[in-house]
Design a protein around this motif. Sequence first.
Motif, PDB file in Angstrom:
ATOM      1  N   GLU A  84      40.325  37.751  36.211  1.00 24.17           N
ATOM      2  CA  GLU A  84      41.729  37.403  35.949  1.00 24.17           C
ATOM      3  C   GLU A  84      42.266  36.603  37.134  1.00 24.17           C
ATOM      4  OE1 GLU A  84      45.990  39.555  34.746  1.00 24.17           O
ATOM      5  OE2 GLU A  84      44.207  40.777  35.141  1.00 24.17           O
ATOM      6  N   LEU A  85      41.898  35.337  37.177  1.00 19.81           N
ATOM      7  CA  LEU A  85      42.225  34.496  38.325  1.00 19.81           C
ATOM      8  C   LEU A  85      43.723  34.314  38.523  1.00 19.81           C
ATOM      9  CD1 LEU A  85      39.515  31.680  37.981  1.00 19.81           C
ATOM     10  CD2 LEU A  85      39.425  33.766  39.364  1.00 19.81           C
ATOM     11  N   ASP A  86      44.472  34.274  37.426  1.00 19.95           N
ATOM     12  CA  ASP A  86      45.902  33.952  37.517  1.00 19.95           C
ATOM     13  C   ASP A  86      46.806  35.177  37.615  1.00 19.95           C
ATOM     14  OD1 ASP A  86      45.343  34.782  34.969  1.00 19.95           O
ATOM     15  OD2 ASP A  86      46.516  33.235  33.964  1.00 19.95           O
ATOM     16  N   SER A  87      46.257  36.305  38.055  1.00 23.84           N
ATOM     17  CA  SER A  87      47.092  37.496  38.241  1.00 23.84           C
ATOM     18  C   SER A  87      48.082  37.265  39.377  1.00 23.84           C
ATOM     19  CB  SER A  87      46.218  38.707  38.572  1.00 23.84           C
ATOM     20  OG  SER A  87      45.595  38.527  39.842  1.00 23.84           O
ATOM     21  N   ALA A  88      49.100  38.100  39.433  1.00 24.52           N
ATOM     22  CA  ALA A  88      50.101  37.993  40.502  1.00 24.52           C
ATOM     23  C   ALA A  88      49.445  38.172  41.867  1.00 24.52           C
ATOM     24  CB  ALA A  88      51.188  39.049  40.304  1.00 24.52           C
ATOM     25  N   GLN A  89      48.435  39.044  41.916  1.00 23.08           N
ATOM     26  CA  GLN A  89      47.734  39.266  43.184  1.00 23.08           C
ATOM     27  C   GLN A  89      46.974  38.005  43.611  1.00 23.08           C
ATOM     28  OE1 GLN A  89      47.658  41.217  40.498  1.00 23.08           O
ATOM     29  NE2 GLN A  89      47.600  43.404  41.033  1.00 23.08           N
ATOM     30  N   GLY A  90      46.291  37.370  42.648  1.00 15.84           N
ATOM     31  CA  GLY A  90      45.572  36.144  42.956  1.00 15.84           C
ATOM     32  C   GLY A  90      46.506  35.051  43.447  1.00 15.84           C
ATOM     33  N   LEU A 119      29.194  40.099  36.700  1.00 12.63           N
ATOM     34  CA  LEU A 119      29.579  38.710  36.408  1.00 12.63           C
ATOM     35  C   LEU A 119      28.346  37.845  36.155  1.00 12.63           C
ATOM     36  CD1 LEU A 119      32.471  38.036  38.926  1.00 12.63           C
ATOM     37  CD2 LEU A 119      32.642  38.332  36.464  1.00 12.63           C
ATOM     38  N   GLY A 120      27.271  38.127  36.899  1.00  9.96           N
ATOM     39  CA  GLY A 120      26.019  37.404  36.683  1.00  9.96           C
ATOM     40  C   GLY A 120      26.194  35.900  36.713  1.00  9.96           C
ATOM     41  N   THR A 121      25.694  35.226  35.679  1.00 10.52           N
ATOM     42  CA  THR A 121      25.719  33.769  35.641  1.00 10.52           C
ATOM     43  C   THR A 121      27.100  33.200  35.332  1.00 10.52           C
ATOM     44  OG1 THR A 121      24.971  33.878  33.331  1.00 10.52           O
ATOM     45  CG2 THR A 121      23.293  33.561  35.020  1.00 10.52           C
ATOM     46  N   LYS A 122      28.075  34.065  35.119  1.00 10.89           N
ATOM     47  CA  LYS A 122      29.458  33.582  34.936  1.00 10.89           C
ATOM     48  C   LYS A 122      30.060  33.151  36.275  1.00 10.89           C
ATOM     49  CE  LYS A 122      30.327  36.865  31.135  1.00 10.89           C
ATOM     50  NZ  LYS A 122      31.098  38.067  30.746  1.00 10.89           N
ATOM     51  N   TYR A 123      29.519  33.702  37.367  1.00  9.69           N
ATOM     52  CA  TYR A 123      30.141  33.458  38.668  1.00  9.69           C
ATOM     53  C   TYR A 123      30.234  31.987  39.061  1.00  9.69           C
ATOM     54  CZ  TYR A 123      31.079  33.027  43.558  1.00  9.69           C
ATOM     55  OH  TYR A 123      31.631  32.609  44.752  1.00  9.69           O
ATOM     56  N   PRO A 124      29.184  31.176  38.917  1.00  8.64           N
ATOM     57  CA  PRO A 124      29.302  29.782  39.362  1.00  8.64           C
ATOM     58  C   PRO A 124      30.473  29.033  38.722  1.00  8.64           C
ATOM     59  CG  PRO A 124      27.010  30.316  38.966  1.00  8.64           C
ATOM     60  CD  PRO A 124      27.806  31.486  38.459  1.00  8.64           C
ATOM     61  N   LYS A 125      30.724  29.280  37.436  1.00  9.95           N
ATOM     62  CA  LYS A 125      31.851  28.602  36.772  1.00  9.95           C
ATOM     63  C   LYS A 125      33.178  29.106  37.320  1.00  9.95           C
ATOM     64  CE  LYS A 125      33.725  27.359  32.243  1.00  9.95           C
ATOM     65  NZ  LYS A 125      33.563  27.454  30.768  1.00  9.95           N
ATOM     66  N   ILE A 126      33.268  30.418  37.540  1.00 10.29           N
ATOM     67  CA  ILE A 126      34.495  30.994  38.101  1.00 10.29           C
ATOM     68  C   ILE A 126      34.735  30.438  39.496  1.00 10.29           C
ATOM     69  CG2 ILE A 126      35.545  33.141  38.939  1.00 10.29           C
ATOM     70  CD1 ILE A 126      34.025  34.583  36.653  1.00 10.29           C
ATOM     71  N   ALA A 138      43.026  27.238  36.328  1.00  7.23           N
ATOM     72  CA  ALA A 138      41.688  27.751  36.613  1.00  7.23           C
ATOM     73  C   ALA A 138      41.271  28.788  35.575  1.00  7.23           C
ATOM     74  CB  ALA A 138      41.645  28.364  38.016  1.00  7.23           C
ATOM     75  N   GLN A 139      42.171  29.708  35.260  1.00  9.69           N
ATOM     76  CA  GLN A 139      41.845  30.739  34.286  1.00  9.69           C
ATOM     77  C   GLN A 139      41.621  30.146  32.896  1.00  9.69           C
ATOM     78  OE1 GLN A 139      41.203  33.872  34.911  1.00  9.69           O
ATOM     79  NE2 GLN A 139      40.831  34.381  32.765  1.00  9.69           N
ATOM     80  N   ASP A 140      42.412  29.153  32.545  1.00  4.75           N
ATOM     81  CA  ASP A 140      42.229  28.472  31.247  1.00  4.75           C
ATOM     82  C   ASP A 140      40.873  27.779  31.174  1.00  4.75           C
ATOM     83  OD1 ASP A 140      44.728  29.305  30.421  1.00  4.75           O
ATOM     84  OD2 ASP A 140      45.726  27.400  30.861  1.00  4.75           O
ATOM     85  N   ALA A 141      40.450  27.185  32.293  1.00  2.00           N
ATOM     86  CA  ALA A 141      39.165  26.479  32.324  1.00  2.00           C
ATOM     87  C   ALA A 141      38.004  27.456  32.190  1.00  2.00           C
ATOM     88  CB  ALA A 141      39.041  25.665  33.602  1.00  2.00           C
ATOM     89  N   VAL A 142      38.127  28.623  32.803  1.00  2.00           N
ATOM     90  CA  VAL A 142      37.079  29.636  32.729  1.00  2.00           C
ATOM     91  C   VAL A 142      36.942  30.150  31.306  1.00  2.00           C
ATOM     92  CG1 VAL A 142      36.415  31.963  33.433  1.00  2.00           C
ATOM     93  CG2 VAL A 142      37.213  30.329  35.147  1.00  2.00           C
ATOM     94  N   LYS A 143      38.057  30.328  30.626  1.00  2.00           N
ATOM     95  CA  LYS A 143      38.025  30.793  29.248  1.00  2.00           C
ATOM     96  C   LYS A 143      37.312  29.812  28.335  1.00  2.00           C
ATOM     97  CE  LYS A 143      42.222  33.655  29.375  1.00  2.00           C
ATOM     98  NZ  LYS A 143      43.612  33.810  28.878  1.00  2.00           N
TER      99      LYS A 143
END
Length: 413
Positions: free
Chosen positions: A219-225, A376-383, A408-413
């Motif tokens: 959740e890249l776009d959280s308030a904490q992020g 996260l595995g192979t999802k990490y490089p895109k994130i 960023a979060q939209d692109a990951v989705k």
Amino acid sequence: MNRSTRGRLTLTAVTVAALTIGATACSSDDSSSTKGNDNGTYTVWDPYPQFDKSSAWAKLLDSCGTKAGVKIKRTAFDTSDLTNKALLAAQQDNSADVLIVDNPVVSTMAEAGVLTTTEDNKLDTSKVDPNLLAAGQSGGKAYGTPIGANTLALYYNKAVLKATGVDVASVKDWKSLTAALEKVKKAGKKGITFSAIGTEEGSFQFLPWFWGSGAKLTELDSAQGVSAVSLWSDWLKKGYAPNSVINNTQTTSWQEFASGDYAFAENGTWQLANAEKAGFDYGVLPIPGVGGGNAAAPTGGEFVTVPVQSDTGRYATTQKLVSCLTSTENLYATDTTLSYVAPTSEVQDKQVASNAKLKPWVVAVKAAKGRTSDDLGTKYPKISEQIWKAVQSALSGAKSPKDALTAAQDAVK
């Protein structure tokens, strides 16, 4: 692992692996040929071309081979080149017997069906710190054992802090760190330097602040992020950090700190030798979390893994080789050479007893986290790619921190 999993190895996996960037880029010092038909020779592929045949590392490999009753054929590659070569070798059923890879690559290899699990190959990982072992896990299974770890912390220049009236003991969270930077700037000195370049290095350096805010990579776009990106952005706006961080690698960032003008620098264990040569007294402080405590910094370092072999009879000897390489005695010598913190408490204690300056690094590694942890595995490089793009957008002023992370979060989705 049964042989049918090898069919999952595809060019997509090769493409994903190419996105995974190691901390050091080097050139190969040997050919890429594998074991051939000599059953008395076992092949080891590693990402340490800086070590030649006369090095302690090469001699250790030979020694472990001798103990196991076999000869070792070692090939060293650049980190990213090793990944691609290993995936292609697996397609050709010509994998090395022992493969030492950057920890984010382990999940790529595992998901491609290249590696055996520690349950299959009988490697004992019971002494390894769980947070470090997690970097080599996928789907709840471990696919190797770490040979050592490096991570990030804050170096500080004692003379600059003394001259500006900053007590480093007061730096316990983001608020107190920012207050220290403000005090340094008002006294006419420079605050903090780090790497925010648009590559994996930039993501690597940002993750302690992202995780330290309480944010999650899912959740890249959280308030904490957003608060983490805002922290860096505000530092630039107020002049606590230089605009050069946008293009800084970890090397150029270190060069800025080595000038002696900066109070703080975010950098890694691998700079310890350079710190001793800097010409000024320095200290090391774990990166603080937003509300205090130590933030989780990402782990660097490699895993020793056992690739799938069609000749399963080779595994018993391979297990002996890996156990030798990762024994308590050999880990201490190897991690000292690599400037790594050992993956076990037993060896970490030995390192600190020998060099007290390693204590804050052991603390930082204890709190560290694998980039591909949380399955996260192979999802990490895109994130990661979207993280560095968001940070670049925010620091350059192209987008607000919130808008940058939303994109960023939209692109990951």
